[in-house]
Design a protein around this motif. Structure first.
Motif, PDB file in Angstrom:
ATOM      1  N   ILE A  42       9.347  -2.326   2.341  1.00 10.92           N
ATOM      2  CA  ILE A  42       7.923  -2.531   2.090  1.00 10.92           C
ATOM      3  C   ILE A  42       7.562  -1.664   0.890  1.00 10.92           C
ATOM      4  CG2 ILE A  42       5.584  -2.253   2.977  1.00 10.92           C
ATOM      5  CD1 ILE A  42       7.085  -4.377   4.486  1.00 10.92           C
ATOM      6  N   ALA A  43       6.985  -2.272  -0.114  1.00 12.86           N
ATOM      7  CA  ALA A  43       6.556  -1.543  -1.315  1.00 12.86           C
ATOM      8  C   ALA A  43       5.071  -1.768  -1.516  1.00 12.86           C
ATOM      9  CB  ALA A  43       7.325  -2.044  -2.532  1.00 12.86           C
ATOM     10  N   THR A  44       4.398  -0.769  -2.018  1.00 14.55           N
ATOM     11  CA  THR A  44       2.992  -0.929  -2.374  1.00 14.55           C
ATOM     12  C   THR A  44       2.941  -1.337  -3.838  1.00 14.55           C
ATOM     13  OG1 THR A  44       2.316   0.719  -0.765  1.00 14.55           O
ATOM     14  CG2 THR A  44       0.741   0.173  -2.506  1.00 14.55           C
ATOM     15  N   LEU A  45       2.456  -2.548  -4.058  1.00 21.97           N
ATOM     16  CA  LEU A  45       2.365  -3.112  -5.410  1.00 21.97           C
ATOM     17  C   LEU A  45       0.940  -3.583  -5.649  1.00 21.97           C
ATOM     18  CD1 LEU A  45       5.628  -5.243  -5.328  1.00 21.97           C
ATOM     19  CD2 LEU A  45       5.297  -3.052  -6.480  1.00 21.97           C
ATOM     20  N   GLY A  46       0.326  -3.074  -6.684  1.00 21.70           N
ATOM     21  CA  GLY A  46      -1.036  -3.479  -6.986  1.00 21.70           C
ATOM     22  C   GLY A  46      -1.995  -3.221  -5.845  1.00 21.70           C
ATOM     23  N   GLY A  47      -1.736  -2.160  -5.068  1.00 19.98           N
ATOM     24  CA  GLY A  47      -2.609  -1.799  -3.961  1.00 19.98           C
ATOM     25  C   GLY A  47      -2.364  -2.581  -2.678  1.00 19.98           C
ATOM     26  N   ARG A  48      -1.330  -3.387  -2.641  1.00 22.78           N
ATOM     27  CA  ARG A  48      -1.028  -4.190  -1.452  1.00 22.78           C
ATOM     28  C   ARG A  48       0.414  -3.959  -1.010  1.00 22.78           C
ATOM     29  NH1 ARG A  48      -0.976 -10.380  -2.294  1.00 22.78           N
ATOM     30  NH2 ARG A  48       1.138 -10.389  -1.556  1.00 22.78           N
ATOM     31  N   GLU A  49       0.641  -3.945   0.297  1.00 22.11           N
ATOM     32  CA  GLU A  49       2.002  -3.831   0.805  1.00 22.11           C
ATOM     33  C   GLU A  49       2.689  -5.184   0.684  1.00 22.11           C
ATOM     34  OE1 GLU A  49       1.851  -2.195   4.768  1.00 22.11           O
ATOM     35  OE2 GLU A  49       2.022  -0.181   3.935  1.00 22.11           O
ATOM     36  N   VAL A  50       3.909  -5.158   0.116  1.00 26.36           N
ATOM     37  CA  VAL A  50       4.672  -6.376  -0.150  1.00 26.36           C
ATOM     38  C   VAL A  50       6.091  -6.162   0.356  1.00 26.36           C
ATOM     39  CG1 VAL A  50       5.560  -7.871  -1.980  1.00 26.36           C
ATOM     40  CG2 VAL A  50       3.287  -6.867  -2.201  1.00 26.36           C
TER      41      VAL A  50
END
Length: 90
Positions: free
Chosen positions: A12-20
């Protein structure tokens, strides 16, 4: 979002303020081989050692299990996410 599966190598990575969720899948590897015009994991690994910003975007999109096209993703968070995804391989 459904739970991520670390056994599968998902992260799980936080990208652009969202977890992806990201995962190095066979499909992702095939897409990257095609994009970079290489054959085999050794050649792909060598090519991944010198990425442009456009290349990094392609890699991140290939590894993403979700649509990330509308996210405003910073360079460092993209790089960290890709490193984490490949680091999760067993």
């Amino acid at each position: 979002m459904s739970p991520f599966n670390p056994t599968r190598g998902e992260v799980i990575a936080t990208l652009g303020g969202r977890e992806v969720r990201l995962c190095v899948t066979l499909r992702a590897l095939a897409m990257l081989e095609h994009h970079f015009g290489v054959t085999g994991l050794e050649a792909l690994g060598a090519r991944l050692k010198s990425l442009s910003a456009a290349d990094l975007s392609v890699v991140l999109t290939a590894l993403s299990l979700e649509d990330i096209a509308s996210l405003d993703i910073g360079f460092q968070e993209a790089l960290d996410a890709v490193v984490a995804a490949f680091g999760a391989l067993r």
